[in-house]
Write a protein that holds these residues in place. Structure first.
Motif, PDB file in Angstrom:
ATOM      1  N   ASN A 135      14.183  -7.785 -10.585  1.00 25.77           N
ATOM      2  CA  ASN A 135      14.368  -9.225 -10.775  1.00 25.77           C
ATOM      3  C   ASN A 135      14.306 -10.023  -9.484  1.00 25.77           C
ATOM      4  O   ASN A 135      14.474 -11.241  -9.506  1.00 25.77           O
ATOM      5  CB  ASN A 135      15.696  -9.498 -11.486  1.00 25.77           C
ATOM      6  N   CYS A 136      14.070  -9.359  -8.367  1.00 27.23           N
ATOM      7  CA  CYS A 136      13.952 -10.105  -7.109  1.00 27.23           C
ATOM      8  C   CYS A 136      12.556 -10.716  -7.042  1.00 27.23           C
ATOM      9  O   CYS A 136      11.565 -10.002  -7.135  1.00 27.23           O
ATOM     10  CB  CYS A 136      14.167  -9.186  -5.914  1.00 27.23           C
ATOM     11  N   PRO A 137      12.449 -12.039  -6.888  1.00 29.46           N
ATOM     12  CA  PRO A 137      11.126 -12.671  -6.852  1.00 29.46           C
ATOM     13  C   PRO A 137      10.389 -12.447  -5.533  1.00 29.46           C
ATOM     14  O   PRO A 137       9.237 -12.831  -5.406  1.00 29.46           O
ATOM     15  CB  PRO A 137      11.432 -14.164  -7.022  1.00 29.46           C
ATOM     16  N   ASP A 138      11.027 -11.849  -4.561  1.00 34.42           N
ATOM     17  CA  ASP A 138      10.431 -11.803  -3.224  1.00 34.42           C
ATOM     18  C   ASP A 138      10.279 -10.411  -2.619  1.00 34.42           C
ATOM     19  O   ASP A 138      10.142 -10.306  -1.402  1.00 34.42           O
ATOM     20  CB  ASP A 138      11.198 -12.754  -2.292  1.00 34.42           C
ATOM     21  N   PHE A 139      10.278  -9.376  -3.427  1.00 33.96           N
ATOM     22  CA  PHE A 139      10.045  -8.002  -2.928  1.00 33.96           C
ATOM     23  C   PHE A 139      10.998  -7.687  -1.777  1.00 33.96           C
ATOM     24  O   PHE A 139      10.633  -7.043  -0.810  1.00 33.96           O
ATOM     25  CB  PHE A 139       8.569  -7.839  -2.498  1.00 33.96           C
ATOM     26  N   ALA A 140      12.218  -8.206  -1.896  1.00 32.75           N
ATOM     27  CA  ALA A 140      13.150  -8.127  -0.775  1.00 32.75           C
ATOM     28  C   ALA A 140      14.229  -7.072  -0.974  1.00 32.75           C
ATOM     29  O   ALA A 140      15.015  -6.831  -0.067  1.00 32.75           O
ATOM     30  CB  ALA A 140      13.803  -9.495  -0.563  1.00 32.75           C
ATOM     31  N   ILE A 141      14.301  -6.451  -2.157  1.00 33.04           N
ATOM     32  CA  ILE A 141      15.364  -5.460  -2.367  1.00 33.04           C
ATOM     33  C   ILE A 141      14.798  -4.307  -3.192  1.00 33.04           C
ATOM     34  O   ILE A 141      13.991  -4.518  -4.100  1.00 33.04           O
ATOM     35  CB  ILE A 141      16.601  -6.129  -3.041  1.00 33.04           C
ATOM     36  N   TYR A 142      15.163  -3.083  -2.813  1.00 32.48           N
ATOM     37  CA  TYR A 142      14.677  -1.916  -3.569  1.00 32.48           C
ATOM     38  C   TYR A 142      15.705  -0.803  -3.540  1.00 32.48           C
ATOM     39  O   TYR A 142      16.587  -0.766  -2.689  1.00 32.48           O
ATOM     40  CB  TYR A 142      13.315  -1.444  -3.055  1.00 32.48           C
ATOM     41  N   ARG A 156      12.744 -11.158   4.149  1.00 30.16           N
ATOM     42  CA  ARG A 156      12.033 -11.589   2.935  1.00 30.16           C
ATOM     43  C   ARG A 156      12.940 -12.344   1.964  1.00 30.16           C
ATOM     44  O   ARG A 156      12.460 -12.983   1.043  1.00 30.16           O
ATOM     45  CB  ARG A 156      11.475 -10.369   2.203  1.00 30.16           C
ATOM     46  N   CYS A 157      14.231 -12.207   2.146  1.00 32.07           N
ATOM     47  CA  CYS A 157      15.166 -12.788   1.173  1.00 32.07           C
ATOM     48  C   CYS A 157      15.207 -14.307   1.285  1.00 32.07           C
ATOM     49  O   CYS A 157      15.176 -14.865   2.381  1.00 32.07           O
ATOM     50  CB  CYS A 157      16.559 -12.214   1.407  1.00 32.07           C
ATOM     51  N   LYS A 158      15.257 -14.973   0.107  1.00 31.63           N
ATOM     52  CA  LYS A 158      15.361 -16.435   0.083  1.00 31.63           C
ATOM     53  C   LYS A 158      16.709 -16.895  -0.491  1.00 31.63           C
ATOM     54  O   LYS A 158      16.851 -18.038  -0.925  1.00 31.63           O
ATOM     55  CB  LYS A 158      14.207 -17.038  -0.723  1.00 31.63           C
ATOM     56  N   GLU A 159      17.641 -15.995  -0.559  1.00 28.04           N
ATOM     57  CA  GLU A 159      19.019 -16.328  -0.956  1.00 28.04           C
ATOM     58  C   GLU A 159      19.103 -16.967  -2.341  1.00 28.04           C
ATOM     59  O   GLU A 159      19.924 -17.839  -2.582  1.00 28.04           O
ATOM     60  CB  GLU A 159      19.651 -17.262   0.112  1.00 28.04           C
ATOM     61  N   CYS A 160      18.232 -16.528  -3.273  1.00 28.94           N
ATOM     62  CA  CYS A 160      18.262 -17.162  -4.591  1.00 28.94           C
ATOM     63  C   CYS A 160      19.462 -16.712  -5.413  1.00 28.94           C
ATOM     64  O   CYS A 160      19.882 -17.406  -6.333  1.00 28.94           O
ATOM     65  CB  CYS A 160      16.966 -16.868  -5.348  1.00 28.94           C
ATOM     66  N   GLY A 161      19.987 -15.527  -5.115  1.00 30.50           N
ATOM     67  CA  GLY A 161      21.178 -15.048  -5.823  1.00 30.50           C
ATOM     68  C   GLY A 161      20.897 -14.325  -7.130  1.00 30.50           C
ATOM     69  O   GLY A 161      21.831 -13.888  -7.808  1.00 30.50           O
ATOM     70  N   ILE A 162      19.630 -14.176  -7.500  1.00 35.53           N
ATOM     71  CA  ILE A 162      19.318 -13.557  -8.801  1.00 35.53           C
ATOM     72  C   ILE A 162      19.747 -12.085  -8.839  1.00 35.53           C
ATOM     73  O   ILE A 162      20.319 -11.621  -9.822  1.00 35.53           O
ATOM     74  CB  ILE A 162      17.822 -13.745  -9.152  1.00 35.53           C
ATOM     75  N   CYS A 163      19.535 -11.352  -7.743  1.00 40.24           N
ATOM     76  CA  CYS A 163      19.939  -9.933  -7.733  1.00 40.24           C
ATOM     77  C   CYS A 163      21.445  -9.803  -7.922  1.00 40.24           C
ATOM     78  O   CYS A 163      21.917  -8.937  -8.663  1.00 40.24           O
ATOM     79  CB  CYS A 163      19.494  -9.256  -6.432  1.00 40.24           C
ATOM     80  N   ILE A 164      22.182 -10.667  -7.271  1.00 40.45           N
ATOM     81  CA  ILE A 164      23.645 -10.626  -7.379  1.00 40.45           C
ATOM     82  C   ILE A 164      24.050 -10.898  -8.829  1.00 40.45           C
ATOM     83  O   ILE A 164      24.904 -10.230  -9.395  1.00 40.45           O
ATOM     84  CB  ILE A 164      24.284 -11.675  -6.424  1.00 40.45           C
ATOM     85  N   PRO A 189      20.926 -12.909   3.187  1.00 38.49           N
ATOM     86  CA  PRO A 189      20.572 -11.867   2.213  1.00 38.49           C
ATOM     87  C   PRO A 189      21.822 -11.213   1.610  1.00 38.49           C
ATOM     88  O   PRO A 189      22.900 -11.315   2.181  1.00 38.49           O
ATOM     89  CB  PRO A 189      19.789 -10.853   3.062  1.00 38.49           C
ATOM     90  N   PRO A 190      21.651 -10.535   0.467  1.00 32.90           N
ATOM     91  CA  PRO A 190      22.806  -9.860  -0.135  1.00 32.90           C
ATOM     92  C   PRO A 190      23.117  -8.555   0.605  1.00 32.90           C
ATOM     93  O   PRO A 190      22.250  -7.986   1.262  1.00 32.90           O
ATOM     94  CB  PRO A 190      22.323  -9.552  -1.552  1.00 32.90           C
ATOM     95  N   ASP A 191      24.331  -8.101   0.445  1.00 37.64           N
ATOM     96  CA  ASP A 191      24.759  -6.833   1.045  1.00 37.64           C
ATOM     97  C   ASP A 191      25.308  -5.960  -0.091  1.00 37.64           C
ATOM     98  O   ASP A 191      26.192  -6.395  -0.825  1.00 37.64           O
ATOM     99  CB  ASP A 191      25.861  -7.140   2.079  1.00 37.64           C
TER     100      ASP A 191
END
Ligand SMILES: Cc1ncc(C[n+]2csc(CCOP(=O)(O)OP(=O)(O)O)c2C)c(N)n1
Ligand code: SF4
Ligand code: SF4
Ligand code: SF4
Ligand SMILES: [Mg+2]
Lengths: 82, 276
Positions: free
Chosen positions: A70-77, A23-31, A52-54
């Motif tokens: 802040n993840c726009p793609d429901f990719a991290i929880y 699901r990750c789009k590598e936007c970097g916002i979570c980081i 994706p982030p690690d």
């Protein structure tokens, strides 16, 4: 059909942070929003060609869930480990 | 193939076969959608809202397309006409909770007249307007919210016109709730939407969003993190700000908060004869 979505997940002590790899789009916002710099861009390549982030610094995670919120793609929880 | 098994805490509210969204990487709309779904989830788990009575309505545009991703009854209607569609639905079935999503172009531009009269009539619905300052889906044409001076696809020498301020406009009418949040403050989107879900009448929330792909390109903030961070720097929360403070000024900052809270009789309450 995808049976088991692959997660990039790390747990230590209090929290588990999981990334739904495809699901990750590598936007970097979570980081960017993580106040502790727990997350680092990984070398994993997902099926759309994104990295994706690690949560490499998981032992420092404070469970604030800013990455999740802040993840726009429901990719991290984030989960509390009991 | 999408990841269709529920894993993320919001997955039960999403049509997982449509995830990932078509949104560009780092688009703020997905952040806003997450915050909205957390508020709705809370109201549903508290027993205050029946999920079978929830209706999402969107017009056309990236913001309107949000209704395509939610696991609820949803209507994707023509450009600018989500408000009249929602009005028809609540008049036919007053038990419905109508949630309209749309862009600044869809809601304040093409559907601007519907916005004015829905607020004037205090019609029972929640309108969520996502301001990314352009018509994003079609490539970044000038919108009624584009700040003066900004070059867009259709104003290559800078926008010569004055923008509309939707918070001031709706606040000057008969709406019961007018608030503004930003995708850089998802907790306020959640808090304001949670409050709106518990009210009657016309409820309007403007969400300032990031469009790194199109608007970002026009203003030199093409990178999603850079655009997020530049917007976040400019957002100032105020407790009960006045409508005069709703001015959007990229240099001086953008005030967010709850501008208007009223308990005027709603259209449905008047028609049912329970209030006058
Ligand atoms: C009647 C009509 N006019 C024009 C269009 C073309 N159109 C599609 S999306 C769009 C822009 C939407 O902008 P906005 O509402 O701000 O949404 P955003 O994509 O920025 O989220 C336009 C003009 C259309 N689909 N229908
Ligand atoms: S929960 Fe907070 S501290 Fe932990 S990874 Fe996410 S943003 Fe960082
Ligand atoms: S915010 Fe979400 S989509 Fe963006 S890099 Fe992090 S996990 Fe990926
Ligand atoms: S064009 Fe802009 S608003 Fe539309 S999905 Fe891309 S970043 Fe988001
Ligand atoms: Mg727009």
């Amino acid at each position: 059909m995808e049976a088991q979505p692959s997660l990039l997940s790390r747990t230590t002590g209090k929290y588990r942070v999981s990334v739904v790899i495809d699901r990750c789009k590598e936007c970097g916002i979570c980081i960017f929003v993580c106040p502790i710099k727990v997350l680092v861009k990984s070398s994993v390549l997902n099926k759309y060609g994104y990295h994706p982030p690690d949560p490499v610094n998981i032992d420092k995670c404070i469970g604030c869930r800013l990455c999740e919120y802040n993840c726009p793609d429901f990719a991290i929880y984030v989960e509390k480990v009991v | 193939m999408a990841v269709t098994r529920q894993i993320h805490p919001l997955d039960k509210h999403l049509r997982l076969e449509r995830i990932p969204t078509l949104y560009c990487p780092g688009c703020g709309l997905g952040i806003a959608l997450g915050a909205l779904l957390r508020a709705l989830d809370k109201r549903i788990s508290e027993g205050a809202i029946n999920p079978d009575k929830v209706l999402w309505v969107g017009g056309i545009g990236c913001s309107s397309r949000m209704v395509f991703y939610v696991n609820y009854d949803a209507a994707h209607v023509i450009h600018g006409r989500a408000i009249p569609f929602a009005l028809g639905a609540v008049l036919a079935n007053p038990d419905l909770l109508a949630i309209v999503t749309g862009g600044d172009g869809d809601i304040a531009g093409i559907g601007g007249n519907h916005l004015i009269h829905a607020a004037r009539r205090n019609i029972d619905m929640i309108v969520l307007m996502f301001t990314n300052f352009v018509y994003a889906m079609t490539g970044g044409q000038v919108a009624p919210t584009t700040p003066r001076g900004v070059s867009t696809t259709t104003t290559p020498r800078g926008n010569p016109e004055y923008p509309v301020n939707a918070v001031k406009l709706v606040g000057s009418l008969n709406a019961n709730y007018v608030a503004r949040a930003s995708v850089t403050t998802p907790h306020y989107i959640e808090q304001f939407f949670y409050k709106a879900l518990g009210m009657r009448g016309f409820r309007f929330i403007e969400v300032v969003s990031t469009c790194p792909e199109i608007y970002g390109r026009h203003i030199g903030l093409r990178d999603p993190v850079e655009m997020y961070s530049e917007l976040r720097k400019r957002i100032k929360y105020k407790h009960k700000p006045s409508l005069e403070e709703a001015e959007i000024d990229w240099e001086r900052g953008i005030v967010i908060g709850e501008f208007v809270e009223r308990s005027n009789p709603s259209l449905i309450e008047i028609l049912k004869g329970v209030r006058s």
